[in-house]
Design a protein around this motif. Structure first.
Motif, mmCIF file in Angstrom:
data_model
loop_
_atom_site.group_PDB
_atom_site.id
_atom_site.type_symbol
_atom_site.label_atom_id
_atom_site.label_comp_id
_atom_site.label_asym_id
_atom_site.label_seq_id
_atom_site.Cartn_x
_atom_site.Cartn_y
_atom_site.Cartn_z
ATOM 1 N N TYR A 7 -12.877 -60.179 31.067
ATOM 2 C CA TYR A 7 -12.439 -60.573 32.402
ATOM 3 C C TYR A 7 -13.373 -60.001 33.467
ATOM 4 O O TYR A 7 -13.670 -60.658 34.471
ATOM 5 N N GLU A 8 -13.873 -58.791 33.249
ATOM 6 C CA GLU A 8 -14.866 -58.222 34.163
ATOM 7 C C GLU A 8 -16.163 -59.021 34.093
ATOM 8 O O GLU A 8 -16.824 -59.243 35.111
ATOM 9 N N LEU A 9 -16.516 -59.457 32.884
ATOM 10 C CA LEU A 9 -17.705 -60.291 32.731
ATOM 11 C C LEU A 9 -17.559 -61.583 33.524
ATOM 12 O O LEU A 9 -18.502 -62.012 34.215
ATOM 13 N N TYR A 10 -16.394 -62.195 33.427
ATOM 14 C CA TYR A 10 -16.140 -63.426 34.182
ATOM 15 C C TYR A 10 -16.362 -63.200 35.676
ATOM 16 O O TYR A 10 -17.078 -63.970 36.333
ATOM 17 N N HIS A 11 -15.778 -62.142 36.223
ATOM 18 C CA HIS A 11 -15.903 -61.888 37.665
ATOM 19 C C HIS A 11 -17.333 -61.524 38.050
ATOM 20 O O HIS A 11 -17.811 -61.905 39.136
ATOM 21 N N THR A 12 -18.030 -60.819 37.181
ATOM 22 C CA THR A 12 -19.427 -60.475 37.454
ATOM 23 C C THR A 12 -20.290 -61.730 37.529
ATOM 24 O O THR A 12 -21.093 -61.898 38.464
ATOM 25 N N LEU A 13 -20.127 -62.611 36.559
ATOM 26 C CA LEU A 13 -20.884 -63.865 36.562
ATOM 27 C C LEU A 13 -20.508 -64.732 37.761
ATOM 28 O O LEU A 13 -21.378 -65.358 38.386
ATOM 29 N N LEU A 14 -19.225 -64.753 38.095
ATOM 30 C CA LEU A 14 -18.772 -65.550 39.237
ATOM 31 C C LEU A 14 -19.355 -65.018 40.536
ATOM 32 O O LEU A 14 -19.769 -65.797 41.404
ATOM 33 N N ASP A 15 -19.414 -63.699 40.677
ATOM 34 C CA ASP A 15 -19.995 -63.098 41.887
ATOM 35 C C ASP A 15 -21.464 -63.462 42.031
ATOM 36 O O ASP A 15 -21.954 -63.665 43.158
ATOM 37 N N ILE A 16 -22.181 -63.522 40.924
ATOM 38 C CA ILE A 16 -23.612 -63.805 40.963
ATOM 39 C C ILE A 16 -23.898 -65.291 41.144
ATOM 40 O O ILE A 16 -24.708 -65.700 41.997
ATOM 41 N N TYR A 17 -23.220 -66.126 40.370
ATOM 42 C CA TYR A 17 -23.560 -67.549 40.332
ATOM 43 C C TYR A 17 -22.647 -68.443 41.164
ATOM 44 O O TYR A 17 -23.033 -69.567 41.497
ATOM 45 N N GLY A 18 -21.473 -67.950 41.492
ATOM 46 C CA GLY A 18 -20.520 -68.771 42.230
ATOM 47 C C GLY A 18 -19.852 -69.805 41.338
ATOM 48 O O GLY A 18 -20.153 -69.918 40.150
ATOM 49 N N TYR A 19 -18.934 -70.565 41.939
ATOM 50 C CA TYR A 19 -18.217 -71.582 41.176
ATOM 51 C C TYR A 19 -19.162 -72.704 40.758
ATOM 52 O O TYR A 19 -19.949 -73.207 41.565
#
Length: 219
Positions: A7-19
């Motif tokens: 779940y932290e990985l998901y948020h990290t990737l989302l912060d970097i790449y966006g939706y």
């Protein structure tokens, strides 16, 4: 023990790449033609088997240019003509047959709302990844898609290996059961794998290198 939770990985990737807003469909095309955007998802899922998305886009454009991007067009078009249109996607003769079978199954398209994973897997040429992609993106059903990018990232980041169903269960047990998260996490994993976790990884430049078992071992 995981160095960074899924779940932290998901948020990290989302912060970097966006939706990522995946699956990409041409909404304007479907509104103007009165076609169902879910048809494009189902067709694209079959075309993307064993090839890069850029090749799928070429095949989809051929279908739009020469016919109609819909399952009804797939049903009414003869095999030879269909194979010619989708040639850029590779394995075009086999994929034409698969498209025919899938188009006949999803008649009408709304069948996707009630079909089970087991039923989809009985269709020749539809494997677990394709079935889950259709269910998730066209049917809005909570089932995670595991692809080659997911397998590669999990092996390098967590040193986790396993068959399709084991990885799928691990992910689904580790993140909230939310349709948006399922769609975005799958798309974000693919985006990151294309950017950094390539066949030959760019570990030194990757923002996950401090958490990645493979990257740490390579330094």
């Amino acid at each position: 023990m995981l160095r960074i939770s899924l779940y932290e990985l998901y948020h990290t990737l989302l912060d970097i790449y966006g939706y990522q807003n995946w699956w990409p469909v041409d909404e304007h095309y479907h509104k103007s033609r009165g076609t169902d955007p879910r048809d494009e998802i189902i067709i694209g899922t079959i075309l993307t088997q064993g090839t890069a998305w850029k090749n799928v886009e070429k095949a989809l454009e051929n279908i739009k240019k020469e016919g109609e991007l819909s399952l009804r067009f797939i049903r009414k078009t003869n095999h030879e003509e269909l194979a010619k249109l989708i040639k850029p996607s590779g394995f075009y003769k086999a994929k034409a047959e698969r498209l025919k079978r899938v188009a006949n199954f999803f008649n009408p398209t709304d069948v996707v709302r009630k079909v089970s994973r087991e039923e989809l897997l009985k269709i020749k040429g539809v494997g677990k990844e394709s079935a889950d992609a259709i269910l998730l993106y066209a049917g809005d059903k909570l089932t995670f898609v595991v692809d080659a990018y997911t397998i590669r990232l999990f092996k390098r980041l967590y040193n986790i290996e396993g068959d399709y169903d084991r990885l799928k269960a691990l992910i689904e047990d580790s993140i909230p059961r939310d349709i948006t998260i399922y769609k975005e996490f799958h798309a974000l994993i693919d985006t990151h794998a294309k950017m950094y976790c390539k066949s030959t990884p760019r570990c030194g430049e990757c923002f996950l290198k401090d958490f990645c078992i493979s990257a740490i071992q390579s330094f």
